[in-house]
Design an enzyme around this catalytic site. Structure first.
Site, PDB file in Angstrom:
ATOM      1  N   TYR A  98       0.811  -1.350   0.022  1.00  0.00           N
ATOM      2  CA  TYR A  98      -0.027  -0.081   0.109  1.00  0.00           C
ATOM      3  C   TYR A  98       0.903   1.252   0.042  1.00  0.00           C
ATOM      4  O   TYR A  98       0.685   2.082  -1.111  1.00  0.00           O
ATOM      5  CB  TYR A  98      -1.035   0.056   1.028  1.00  0.00           C
ATOM      6  CG  TYR A  98      -2.441   0.791   0.816  1.00  0.00           C
ATOM      7  CD1 TYR A  98      -3.208   0.047   0.009  1.00  0.00           C
ATOM      8  CD2 TYR A  98      -2.499   1.949   1.073  1.00  0.00           C
ATOM      9  CE1 TYR A  98      -4.757   0.531  -0.165  1.00  0.00           C
ATOM     10  CE2 TYR A  98      -3.884   2.601   0.582  1.00  0.00           C
ATOM     11  CZ  TYR A  98      -4.545   1.912   0.217  1.00  0.00           C
ATOM     12  OH  TYR A  98      -5.710   2.622  -0.375  1.00  0.00           O
ATOM     13  N   GLU A 112       1.973   6.192  -7.219  1.00  0.00           N
ATOM     14  CA  GLU A 112       0.997   7.121  -7.612  1.00  0.00           C
ATOM     15  C   GLU A 112       1.164   8.692  -7.463  1.00  0.00           C
ATOM     16  O   GLU A 112       1.002   9.424  -8.453  1.00  0.00           O
ATOM     17  CB  GLU A 112      -0.323   6.817  -6.943  1.00  0.00           C
ATOM     18  CG  GLU A 112      -0.977   5.694  -7.241  1.00  0.00           C
ATOM     19  CD  GLU A 112      -2.248   5.087  -6.636  1.00  0.00           C
ATOM     20  OE1 GLU A 112      -3.006   5.974  -6.428  1.00  0.00           O
ATOM     21  OE2 GLU A 112      -2.440   3.959  -6.494  1.00  0.00           O
TER      22      GLU A 112
HETATM   23  C1  LIG Z   1     -14.433  10.728  -0.630  1.00  0.00           C
HETATM   24  C2  LIG Z   1     -13.394  10.402  -1.565  1.00  0.00           C
HETATM   25  C3  LIG Z   1     -12.181  10.612  -0.948  1.00  0.00           C
HETATM   26  C4  LIG Z   1     -11.028  10.572  -2.198  1.00  0.00           C
HETATM   27  C5  LIG Z   1      -9.764  10.528  -1.406  1.00  0.00           C
HETATM   28  C6  LIG Z   1      -8.872  10.012  -2.436  1.00  0.00           C
HETATM   29  C7  LIG Z   1      -7.391   9.732  -1.963  1.00  0.00           C
HETATM   30  C8  LIG Z   1      -6.825   8.530  -2.680  1.00  0.00           C
HETATM   31  C9  LIG Z   1      -5.742   8.120  -1.836  1.00  0.00           C
HETATM   32  C10 LIG Z   1      -5.486   6.710  -1.789  1.00  0.00           C
HETATM   33  C11 LIG Z   1      -5.202   6.008  -3.159  1.00  0.00           C
HETATM   34  C12 LIG Z   1      -4.873   4.639  -2.991  1.00  0.00           C
HETATM   35  C13 LIG Z   1      -5.116   4.145  -4.329  1.00  0.00           C
HETATM   36  C14 LIG Z   1      -4.715   2.459  -4.012  1.00  0.00           C
HETATM   37  C15 LIG Z   1      -3.349   2.026  -4.132  1.00  0.00           C
HETATM   38  C16 LIG Z   1      -3.134   0.607  -4.193  1.00  0.00           C
HETATM   39  O1  LIG Z   1      -4.123  -0.148  -4.326  1.00  0.00           O
HETATM   40  S1  LIG Z   1      -1.727   0.144  -3.934  1.00  0.00           S
HETATM   41  C17 LIG Z   1      -1.659  -1.752  -3.865  1.00  0.00           C
HETATM   42  C18 LIG Z   1      -1.911  -2.198  -2.417  1.00  0.00           C
HETATM   43  N1  LIG Z   1      -3.069  -1.934  -2.136  1.00  0.00           N
HETATM   44  C19 LIG Z   1      -3.775  -2.580  -1.143  1.00  0.00           C
HETATM   45  O2  LIG Z   1      -3.087  -3.442  -0.341  1.00  0.00           O
HETATM   46  C20 LIG Z   1      -5.278  -2.462  -0.827  1.00  0.00           C
HETATM   47  C21 LIG Z   1      -6.140  -3.348  -1.633  1.00  0.00           C
HETATM   48  N2  LIG Z   1      -7.512  -3.135  -1.131  1.00  0.00           N
HETATM   49  C22 LIG Z   1      -8.180  -3.310  -0.081  1.00  0.00           C
HETATM   50  O3  LIG Z   1      -7.524  -4.016   0.894  1.00  0.00           O
HETATM   51  C23 LIG Z   1      -9.651  -3.014   0.122  1.00  0.00           C
HETATM   52  O4  LIG Z   1      -9.912  -2.609  -0.962  1.00  0.00           O
HETATM   53  C24 LIG Z   1     -10.004  -1.995   0.944  1.00  0.00           C
HETATM   54  C25 LIG Z   1     -11.152  -1.193   0.658  1.00  0.00           C
HETATM   55  C26 LIG Z   1      -8.889  -1.302   1.508  1.00  0.00           C
HETATM   56  C27 LIG Z   1     -10.518  -2.590   2.493  1.00  0.00           C
HETATM   57  O5  LIG Z   1     -11.409  -3.592   2.242  1.00  0.00           O
HETATM   58  P1  LIG Z   1     -12.481  -3.931   3.183  1.00  0.00           P
HETATM   59  O6  LIG Z   1     -13.522  -4.569   2.189  1.00  0.00           O
HETATM   60  O7  LIG Z   1     -13.108  -3.051   4.017  1.00  0.00           O
HETATM   61  O8  LIG Z   1     -11.927  -4.915   4.154  1.00  0.00           O
HETATM   62  P2  LIG Z   1     -11.899  -6.650   3.976  1.00  0.00           P
HETATM   63  O9  LIG Z   1     -11.299  -7.164   5.544  1.00  0.00           O
HETATM   64  O10 LIG Z   1     -11.219  -6.882   2.822  1.00  0.00           O
HETATM   65  O11 LIG Z   1     -13.444  -7.058   4.085  1.00  0.00           O
HETATM   66  C28 LIG Z   1     -14.380  -6.993   5.051  1.00  0.00           C
HETATM   67  C29 LIG Z   1     -15.472  -7.958   5.079  1.00  0.00           C
HETATM   68  O12 LIG Z   1     -16.208  -7.721   3.908  1.00  0.00           O
HETATM   69  C30 LIG Z   1     -16.184  -9.019   3.002  1.00  0.00           C
HETATM   70  N3  LIG Z   1     -16.025  -8.351   1.793  1.00  0.00           N
HETATM   71  C31 LIG Z   1     -15.305  -7.087   1.418  1.00  0.00           C
HETATM   72  N4  LIG Z   1     -15.569  -7.089   0.099  1.00  0.00           N
HETATM   73  C32 LIG Z   1     -16.110  -8.270  -0.610  1.00  0.00           C
HETATM   74  C33 LIG Z   1     -16.239  -8.985  -1.617  1.00  0.00           C
HETATM   75  N5  LIG Z   1     -16.062  -8.350  -2.841  1.00  0.00           N
HETATM   76  N6  LIG Z   1     -16.775 -10.215  -1.772  1.00  0.00           N
HETATM   77  C34 LIG Z   1     -17.334 -10.947  -0.661  1.00  0.00           C
HETATM   78  N7  LIG Z   1     -16.708 -10.336   0.660  1.00  0.00           N
HETATM   79  C35 LIG Z   1     -16.329  -9.209   0.820  1.00  0.00           C
HETATM   80  C36 LIG Z   1     -14.983  -9.674   3.747  1.00  0.00           C
HETATM   81  O13 LIG Z   1     -15.023 -10.990   3.376  1.00  0.00           O
HETATM   82  C37 LIG Z   1     -14.853  -9.364   5.178  1.00  0.00           C
HETATM   83  O14 LIG Z   1     -15.894  -9.992   5.469  1.00  0.00           O
HETATM   84  P3  LIG Z   1     -15.573 -10.839   7.147  1.00  0.00           P
HETATM   85  O15 LIG Z   1     -14.664 -11.707   6.932  1.00  0.00           O
HETATM   86  O16 LIG Z   1     -16.774 -11.409   7.541  1.00  0.00           O
HETATM   87  O17 LIG Z   1     -15.192  -9.728   8.109  1.00  0.00           O
END
Ligand SMILES: CCCCCCCCCCCCC/C=C/C(=O)SCCNC(=O)CCNC(=O)[C@H](O)C(C)(C)COP(=O)(O)OP(=O)(O)OC[C@H]1O[C@@H](n2cnc3c(N)ncnc32)[C@H](O)[C@@H]1OP(=O)(O)O
Length: 359
Positions: free
Chosen positions: A283, A290
């Protein structure tokens, strides 16, 4: 008292509520098992230590007992309920242990282990009770099917990107840095447009997470992909594009299969660990790459005047888009901070839950 002739071997173990007796008598017949106050009398015919014979014993328990349950398989198993729950220091009323009695090490637990077993049983029962009170979601299968398909499509898309870039890197070496955008952009556009669904899913409560973290991620990536790279041809052949696309796809080829397995209530420990650990280096590296792209694009936007805002003549000709980009640079690090904290919390929650399960 019973009038004992031959005595069988009897093995015992206790829990807080009951006592388990195992009488070493096979093919038992004519069983007569009685419990009065704290005395158990046993009489039966079967194959014991002294061959086929009639065996009997009586046992004065330390405290009163009630109701028995027996089952006859290879031996006679008897469950005796303690009238009052509690841990007994010994089984028999007399201090000297009867000679025919020995601990049943197959079922033996000490007091604290028995308590733990009891607590686990209670927790399981509470969980079943709790789950039975929650009304079942009639669309659960449909929701899981939809999420599974979404994750599968994203997994295939990002795998194609990752494999394509890796193969090109091996074949062309550094030359592959310069035309990443032209070979990969179409698939990346497709995956990133589709990723808008990731903001919709939590908003519709289809997944249990907040809207802000995916919003930051999808907005951040799409701003870079469609505006900074898409709108400026001069940016498209910069090596930084390679690093950005490679970092994005590296995390996604683990994240999407992790979600796919979650949809079918399956977990693969290594994959879970990778999903919740790889972001730690990826990340910040992604955001740095970026930021480099944003910085490199500032003079290009200044020069080409693309996306600049026309101003009233009194204020000048136009407001360059590069001012928005400079503001965006600061917002990016705020976005990084919010998502880093979110992912750290998710990681802690995931591994704490797993540790609890393991205990
Ligand atoms: C208002 C706008 C403001 C804009 C500001 C802009 C600024 C931008 C700056 C930032 C720019 C960053 C750009 C990105 C760069 C990169 O990606 S670099 C490469 C490395 N990146 C990463 O490592 C991040 C990868 N992404 C993520 O990890 C996620 O997308 C996340 C959004 C950061 C977090 O994911 P989240 O879903 O909240 O957490 P999880 O633990 O994964 O999931 C929570 C629970 O939800 C279930 N779930 C989520 N999605 C799914 C799905 N698609 N299908 C099925 N289930 C899903 C997941 O299973 C979890 O459930 P439980 O296990 O029951 O908890």
């Amino acid at each position: 008292m019973c009038n004992c002739t031959l005595t069988p071997h009897v093995y015992w173990a206790q829990r807080h509520g009951e006592i388990y007796l195992r009488v070493e008598l096979s093919d038992a017949q004519n069983l007569n098992i009685r419990v009065q106050e704290n005395t158990l009398c046993f009489k039966g015919q079967g194959h014991g230590a002294k061959g086929e014979n009639e065996y009997e014993f009586s046992l004065d328990f330390l405290k009163p007992v009630k109701v028995t349950h027996r089952s006859t398989q290879r031996q006679v198993n008897i469950t005796v309920k303690k009238r009052e729950r509690g841990w007994w220091d010994r089984l028999a009323a007399q201090e000297r242990k009867p000679l025919f009695l020995a601990p049943d090490f197959d079922r033996w637990l000490d007091e604290s282990d028995a308590e733990m077993e009891l607590r686990e049983k209670e927790e399981k029962l509470n969980k079943i009770l709790f789950e039975s009170r929650i009304p079942k979601d009639p669309y659960l299968g449909l929701k899981k099917g939809y999420l599974f398909m979404y994750n599968l499509v994203q997994f295939l898309g990002f795998s194609w990107i990752f494999v394509n870039m890796t193969v090109r890197l091996f074949i062309l070496g550094q030359d592959s840095f310069y035309d990443t955008f032209h070979t990969i952009a179409d698939v990346m556009y497709f995956c990133q447009i589709l990723a808008v669904i990731e903001v919709v899913n939590p908003a519709l409560r289809l997944v249990r997470t907040g809207v802000l973290p995916p919003l930051i991620q999808v907005f951040g990536r799409n701003f870079l992909l469609f505006i900074i790279l898409g709108a400026q041809e001069d940016m498209q052949n910069k090596p930084v594009v390679f690093f950005i696309f490679y970092l994005w796809s590296t995390i996604e080829i683990f994240r999407y299969p992790f979600y796919m397995l979650a949809c079918i209530d399956t977990e693969w420990k290594l994959l879970t660990w990778l999903r919740y650990s790889l972001w730690i280096p990826l990340y910040p590296l992604g955001v740095i790459a970026e930021a480099v792209a944003v910085i490199q694009s500032i003079p290009i936007f200044d020069e080409t005047k693309v996306l600049s805002l026309p101003l009233p003549r009194a204020l000048g000709t136009s407001l360059s888009f590069s001012y928005i980009l400079q503001l965006y640079l600061a917002v990016m690090f705020l976005g990084l901070f919010i998502n880093f904290r979110h992912l750290y919390k998710m990681r802690k929650r995931r591994f704490r839950a797993k540790k609890k399960k393991a205990n």
